[in-house]
Design a protein around this motif. Structure first.
Motif, PDB file in Angstrom:
ATOM      1  N   THR A 121       0.845  -1.201   0.000  1.00 28.00           N
ATOM      2  CA  THR A 121       0.000   0.000   0.000  1.00 28.00           C
ATOM      3  C   THR A 121       0.871   1.239   0.000  1.00 28.00           C
ATOM      4  OG1 THR A 121      -1.709  -1.169   1.235  1.00 28.00           O
ATOM      5  CG2 THR A 121      -1.863   1.228   1.169  1.00 28.00           C
ATOM      6  N   ARG A 122       0.513   2.177  -0.883  1.00 35.16           N
ATOM      7  CA  ARG A 122       1.208   3.461  -0.869  1.00 35.16           C
ATOM      8  C   ARG A 122       0.175   4.574  -0.985  1.00 35.16           C
ATOM      9  NH1 ARG A 122       1.837   5.539  -6.092  1.00 35.16           N
ATOM     10  NH2 ARG A 122       1.281   4.063  -7.763  1.00 35.16           N
ATOM     11  N   GLN A 173      -3.157   0.230  -3.830  1.00 38.57           N
ATOM     12  CA  GLN A 173      -2.753  -1.105  -3.391  1.00 38.57           C
ATOM     13  C   GLN A 173      -2.241  -1.900  -4.584  1.00 38.57           C
ATOM     14  OE1 GLN A 173      -5.925  -3.114  -1.305  1.00 38.57           O
ATOM     15  NE2 GLN A 173      -5.193  -2.414   0.684  1.00 38.57           N
ATOM     16  N   GLN A 174      -1.142  -2.580  -4.396  1.00 37.40           N
ATOM     17  CA  GLN A 174      -0.602  -3.472  -5.410  1.00 37.40           C
ATOM     18  C   GLN A 174      -0.546  -4.882  -4.832  1.00 37.40           C
ATOM     19  OE1 GLN A 174       3.358  -2.593  -6.703  1.00 37.40           O
ATOM     20  NE2 GLN A 174       3.258  -3.963  -8.474  1.00 37.40           N
ATOM     21  N   ILE A 175      -1.223  -5.817  -5.504  1.00 35.30           N
ATOM     22  CA  ILE A 175      -1.284  -7.194  -5.032  1.00 35.30           C
ATOM     23  C   ILE A 175      -0.397  -8.061  -5.929  1.00 35.30           C
ATOM     24  CG2 ILE A 175      -2.785  -9.170  -4.564  1.00 35.30           C
ATOM     25  CD1 ILE A 175      -5.074  -7.221  -4.181  1.00 35.30           C
ATOM     26  N   THR A 176       0.546  -8.765  -5.316  1.00 33.82           N
ATOM     27  CA  THR A 176       1.465  -9.624  -6.061  1.00 33.82           C
ATOM     28  C   THR A 176       1.504 -11.014  -5.422  1.00 33.82           C
ATOM     29  OG1 THR A 176       3.343  -8.873  -4.729  1.00 33.82           O
ATOM     30  CG2 THR A 176       2.904  -7.683  -6.785  1.00 33.82           C
TER      31      THR A 176
END
Length: 374
Positions: free
Chosen positions: A183-184, A196-199
């Motif tokens: 999260t940034r 949010q970036q989900i990896t």
């Protein structure tokens, strides 16, 4: 509460080889008995819907043939309009005043609820295998055995991949989710926006857990290969490329306790040196000698029921077709049969003996004289 759907033939109380009149008579008798306008019992409406649905399928030759092969999957997803649009209830009940509304709120508005898939664990993928059968089996129908292999859930670990009595260790990097969320926040003129970036978790590679003590039976894969021998029933006159559905014999579900997929057996006819198949018709190329084409002859022709004698008419021409009616394959879903078509090929001699040359020259002279005298 749901109830198991009954076979359409059982619903109408008719045999699987019943003709159109028997099906129509059975439906009329049962429909008059259970129509809600005449029968006020609590179960009458549901019974009438079941009867009407069975008749709509079995009275239509195409729907009936499809149902005989694929079962209830053949009508899955149909609307009431799809099923009943070709049924003339007026022809059956005349002016008795029974209404058949297929629209919203009508008697059939919820007819197809049982065709919808209930929500639940993800179903496994379907599996397709091929089955090649001789023309004789297409002609008679009957049972055939399909040999195939498929992965199934390991019977020892039940798909957990761990040795019985042990459990996988949860990945602490992703807390067992198999994903990592970053999260940034960025400041904008109207406030702060979060992204949010989900990896995929780089530690467990999306598994969410580690198998420290793998199952000995499946070596930690959760699946084992199973060799299956399955008996399937081939309908008479089965069309080329027909897929026969066998529920529950496909690939295992990716979800715990999920249902397996279905098996589709794709039926094709084996090449036959005697014939070439075109639907229900069989074609054969037969070579005859020149004198036999001119004078006529009798030849033996193979059929699926044994050889028969066929008359070649005098004066037959190259590519002329002789037809053996009804000697072909059954027309799927009907009581009719196709034909055996014999295409004649006339063999012209490449080398002649002295006697043959003399006779052909005499024949040519006779033909020329006849032509000039016309």
């Amino acid at each position: 509460m749901t109830t198991e759907q009954r076979d359409y033939y059982e619903v109408l109380g008719v045999a699987r080889d019943a003709d159109a009149k028997a099906i129509k008579d059975a439906f009329r008798e049962l429909a008059l008995k259970y129509h809600p306008d005449r029968n006020k019992s609590p179960e009458a409406e549901a019974r009438f819907k079941e009867i009407a649905e069975a008749y709509a399928v079995l009275s239509d030759p195409k729907k009936r043939a499809d149902y005989d092969v694929r079962g209830f999957a053949s009508v899955e997803g149909f609307s009431a309009e799809d099923l009943f649009s070709g049924v003339d209830f007026g022809d059956i009940f005349g002016d008795m005043g029974f209404g058949f509304n297929f629209g919203g709120g009508g008697l059939f508005s919820d007819m197809f609820r049982h065709h919808r898939h209930p929500r639940g664990p993800v179903k496994g993928n379907d599996l397709e295998v091929g089955l090649t059968i001789p023309l004789e089996k297409v002609n008679t129908g009957g049972d055939e055995t399909v040999h195939f292999s498929r992965p199934v859930i390991c019977p020892a670990c039940h798909g957990t991949r761990s040795k019985p009595g042990s459990e996988p260790r949860k990945c602490t990097a992703c807390d067992g989710s198999g994903k990592q969320v970053t999260t940034r926040q960025e400041k904008k003129e109207k406030g702060t926006v979060s992204f949010q970036q989900i990896t995929i978790c780089p530690v467990c590679h999306g598994q969410g857990s580690f198998i420290e003590d793998p199952c000995d039976t499946c070596q930690g894969r959760g699946e084992v290969k199973q060799e299956d021998n399955l008996k399937v029933t081939i309908p008479e006159g089965v069309d080329e490329g027909t897929a026969l559905r066998v529920p529950g014999h496909g690939l295992p579900s990716p979800a715990p306790n999920g249902p397996p997929g279905d098996l589709y057996v794709v039926v094709r006819s084996r090449p036959d040196p005697r014939f070439e198949r075109h639907g229900a018709d069989l074609w054969r190329l037969e070579t005859i000698e020149t004198p036999d084409a001119i004078l006529g002859d009798k030849i033996k022709i193979p059929t699926l029921d044994g050889a028969v004698e066929v008359t070649v008419p005098a004066g037959s021409q190259p590519d002329e077709v002789l037809c053996l009616k009804g000697k072909g394959l059954p027309v799927f879903g009907t009581h009719m049969h196709g034909n055996i078509n014999i295409r004649l090929q006339v063999h012209l001699p490449e080398k002649l003996s002295a006697e043959e040359r003399t006779l052909y020259e005499q024949l040519r002279n006779i033909s020329r004289k006849a032509k000039h005298s016309e």
